[in-house]
Design a protein around this motif. Sequence first.
Motif, PDB file in Angstrom:
ATOM      1  N   UNK A 182       2.761   8.621  31.376  1.00  0.00           N
ATOM      2  CA  UNK A 182       3.830   8.160  32.260  1.00  0.00           C
ATOM      3  C   UNK A 182       4.064   6.750  32.297  1.00  0.00           C
ATOM      4  N   UNK A 183       3.922   5.987  31.311  1.00  0.00           N
ATOM      5  CA  UNK A 183       4.203   4.339  31.233  1.00  0.00           C
ATOM      6  C   UNK A 183       5.410   4.191  30.307  1.00  0.00           C
ATOM      7  N   UNK A 184       5.960   3.260  30.419  1.00  0.00           N
ATOM      8  CA  UNK A 184       7.095   2.776  29.885  1.00  0.00           C
ATOM      9  C   UNK A 184       6.675   1.430  29.380  1.00  0.00           C
ATOM     10  N   UNK A 185       7.305   1.007  28.327  1.00  0.00           N
ATOM     11  CA  UNK A 185       6.966  -0.261  27.460  1.00  0.00           C
ATOM     12  C   UNK A 185       8.222  -1.114  27.196  1.00  0.00           C
ATOM     13  N   UNK A 186       8.068  -2.273  27.677  1.00  0.00           N
ATOM     14  CA  UNK A 186       9.644  -3.152  27.603  1.00  0.00           C
ATOM     15  C   UNK A 186       9.071  -4.288  26.887  1.00  0.00           C
ATOM     16  N   UNK A 187       9.926  -4.634  25.694  1.00  0.00           N
ATOM     17  CA  UNK A 187       9.743  -5.819  24.986  1.00  0.00           C
ATOM     18  C   UNK A 187      10.718  -6.753  25.222  1.00  0.00           C
ATOM     19  N   UNK A 188      10.299  -8.022  25.775  1.00  0.00           N
ATOM     20  CA  UNK A 188      11.266  -9.088  26.146  1.00  0.00           C
ATOM     21  C   UNK A 188      10.926 -10.359  25.032  1.00  0.00           C
ATOM     22  N   UNK A 189      12.211 -10.467  24.503  1.00  0.00           N
ATOM     23  CA  UNK A 189      12.229 -11.732  23.323  1.00  0.00           C
ATOM     24  C   UNK A 189      13.045 -12.883  24.020  1.00  0.00           C
ATOM     25  N   UNK A 190      12.320 -14.043  24.102  1.00  0.00           N
ATOM     26  CA  UNK A 190      13.102 -15.198  24.646  1.00  0.00           C
ATOM     27  C   UNK A 190      13.518 -15.872  23.292  1.00  0.00           C
ATOM     28  N   UNK A 191      14.376 -16.840  23.355  1.00  0.00           N
ATOM     29  CA  UNK A 191      15.099 -17.359  22.192  1.00  0.00           C
ATOM     30  C   UNK A 191      15.345 -16.489  21.044  1.00  0.00           C
ATOM     31  N   UNK A 192      16.045 -15.466  21.186  1.00  0.00           N
ATOM     32  CA  UNK A 192      16.169 -14.430  20.231  1.00  0.00           C
ATOM     33  C   UNK A 192      17.092 -14.868  19.092  1.00  0.00           C
ATOM     34  N   UNK A 193      17.923 -16.013  19.437  1.00  0.00           N
ATOM     35  CA  UNK A 193      18.784 -16.366  18.336  1.00  0.00           C
ATOM     36  C   UNK A 193      18.243 -17.037  17.054  1.00  0.00           C
ATOM     37  N   UNK A 194      16.865 -17.495  17.410  1.00  0.00           N
ATOM     38  CA  UNK A 194      16.153 -18.057  16.306  1.00  0.00           C
ATOM     39  C   UNK A 194      15.375 -17.204  15.545  1.00  0.00           C
TER      40      UNK A 194
ATOM     41  N   UNK B  96       9.848 -10.214  34.007  1.00  0.00           N
ATOM     42  CA  UNK B  96       8.667  -9.556  33.870  1.00  0.00           C
ATOM     43  C   UNK B  96       7.697  -9.536  35.091  1.00  0.00           C
ATOM     44  N   UNK B  97       7.670 -10.457  36.101  1.00  0.00           N
ATOM     45  CA  UNK B  97       7.069 -10.331  36.999  1.00  0.00           C
ATOM     46  C   UNK B  97       7.191  -9.450  38.107  1.00  0.00           C
ATOM     47  N   UNK B  98       8.371  -8.806  38.189  1.00  0.00           N
ATOM     48  CA  UNK B  98       8.614  -7.816  39.247  1.00  0.00           C
ATOM     49  C   UNK B  98       9.080  -6.526  38.467  1.00  0.00           C
ATOM     50  N   UNK B  99       8.538  -6.090  37.374  1.00  0.00           N
ATOM     51  CA  UNK B  99       8.766  -4.913  36.594  1.00  0.00           C
ATOM     52  C   UNK B  99       7.932  -3.719  37.349  1.00  0.00           C
ATOM     53  N   UNK B 100       8.437  -2.751  37.539  1.00  0.00           N
ATOM     54  CA  UNK B 100       7.719  -1.556  38.081  1.00  0.00           C
ATOM     55  C   UNK B 100       6.410  -1.321  37.799  1.00  0.00           C
ATOM     56  N   UNK B 101       5.717  -0.842  38.597  1.00  0.00           N
ATOM     57  CA  UNK B 101       4.136  -0.556  38.245  1.00  0.00           C
ATOM     58  C   UNK B 101       3.953   0.233  37.022  1.00  0.00           C
ATOM     59  N   UNK B 102       4.830   1.045  36.621  1.00  0.00           N
ATOM     60  CA  UNK B 102       4.517   1.993  35.440  1.00  0.00           C
ATOM     61  C   UNK B 102       5.256   1.260  34.136  1.00  0.00           C
TER      62      UNK B 102
ATOM     63  N   UNK C 133      15.068  -1.352  32.779  1.00  0.00           N
ATOM     64  CA  UNK C 133      13.633  -1.029  32.331  1.00  0.00           C
ATOM     65  C   UNK C 133      12.973   0.091  32.932  1.00  0.00           C
ATOM     66  N   UNK C 134      13.605   0.670  34.140  1.00  0.00           N
ATOM     67  CA  UNK C 134      13.050   1.828  34.569  1.00  0.00           C
ATOM     68  C   UNK C 134      13.961   3.198  34.322  1.00  0.00           C
ATOM     69  N   UNK C 135      14.999   2.980  33.823  1.00  0.00           N
ATOM     70  CA  UNK C 135      15.725   4.331  33.768  1.00  0.00           C
ATOM     71  C   UNK C 135      16.368   4.360  32.398  1.00  0.00           C
ATOM     72  N   UNK C 136      16.689   3.445  31.564  1.00  0.00           N
ATOM     73  CA  UNK C 136      17.577   3.508  30.631  1.00  0.00           C
ATOM     74  C   UNK C 136      16.940   3.069  29.299  1.00  0.00           C
TER      75      UNK C 136
END
Length: 478
Positions: free
Chosen positions: A124-136, A67-73, A42-45
């Motif tokens: 200087x912010x990054x965005x991460x999309x987290x998809x649960x149950x992606x097989x559906x 999600x709860x422990x992502x970096x501040x940015x 999430x922070x580097x790649x």
Amino acid sequence: MSLLYLKHFELARPPFQITPDTDFFFSGSRRGGILSALQHVACHEEGIVIVVAEIGSGKTLLARLLIAHLADNVDSVYLANPRFSRDEIITAISRDLGLTDLSSSTEGSLARLHEELLRRHAQGRRVMLVVDEAHAMPPESLEEVRMLSNLETDRHKLVNIVLFGQPELDTLLADRKLRQVRDRVIHRFELPPLTSEEAEAYIDHRLRIAGWRGGRLFSPAAMALVIKASQGRARRINLLADKSLLAAYAKTAQRVDKSHVRTAFGDLDANPAQTRTAASRRGWRLGVSSFALGAFLSAAVAWWLAHPAASASPAPQTAAAVQDGMGTSSRAVSRKVSPVVSPVVSPVVSPVVSPVVSPVVSPVVSPVIAEPDPDMIITRTEAAVADPQQRGFTLQLATLPARVDLAKYLNKIKPHVDLSNVYAHRRNYADRAAVAIYLGSYPDEQAAREALSALPPQLRADHPVLRTWAGIRAEQHP
């Protein structure tokens, strides 16, 4: 129903609810390592990451903890129900980022989303999309997610994507129509079922978090039956363990035995004769560390301290022969995450080659202690626990009631261990003061397990367990 037995077993909260609760996260069976690796990504790649596991294996809990422990940015977008059409998924992502002035067309909404991602990137912010149950997800929606991975500046992607799903996700991505999605995958992680040893540590871990302070609450036969029937799936373990505790409470029993587990089977319409362990079905693999607490019963500790003959025979100091050490992870990961172990990166979906994130090991030199000095040991332990760079593993020998004379306990174990490798740490369990005793500091799980197997019988009799320093650091202290 779980609330009925809390007072009977002196628990502060239900230990086996199936609703994901990050307080109960178990870092064993590679879960801690995968979490740490995901945070590093999430922070580097940049790119798409997939996490695959059977139903009830803890995917949702891992996603929420990530999600709860992502970096501040890092800003996150979480889609718990991805059954969106191609048009709907762009709208859902945009609204989760706070956009309301969206176009009526998919292309217009995508352009507006692109603008917002560029704005955040400039800050200087990054965005991460987290998809649960992606097989559906419908294939066309997955393709739209792949299009999001194309949004970039001249140097960087504007959004990282993590897909959590059941094994059907692999089947879905194998479709030739989705080969462009598959080619964007930079890492693939798999949550294996818990091994027998890990499942036992998992149950003990949840009980300790819930406030249990005694010895083994499940008899060996009861534990074996729960593990066999659950096939290493966390949700199934929770259901069986919860109903087994309820059955024991109904019989006013102080310990769960095999008959209580069989009663739980009846409630779940399960047939233990037809269950197969995941070991025979899939070949269980050893994971990272168990994240569990070992403890003495207060009465057992008092008896042991009062009977010198019970542990008078000396044994070789083999456990002290393992060199102390610690591992460090990347700065971005260790700054935010406490209940995890060092990063472990799973094999990548071919043909992408994944870098391996390895812990850096450096020695820790402990002062030689000729005679037991509780104050010195506690001071040294507090410094070790407070140091965020103190990583790796240790062995928890016991948890003593605060009233027990620590010097007397140290004299008891002195014939069997090198006291310079012993740590003593004050903490609270269910608002009760206690002192945890640890032995050694090991750079990885293998070294810790070797030390555990080399312990003399006098120490192994009380079921010492592996701990991570990160996990110890996260616990409640007086």
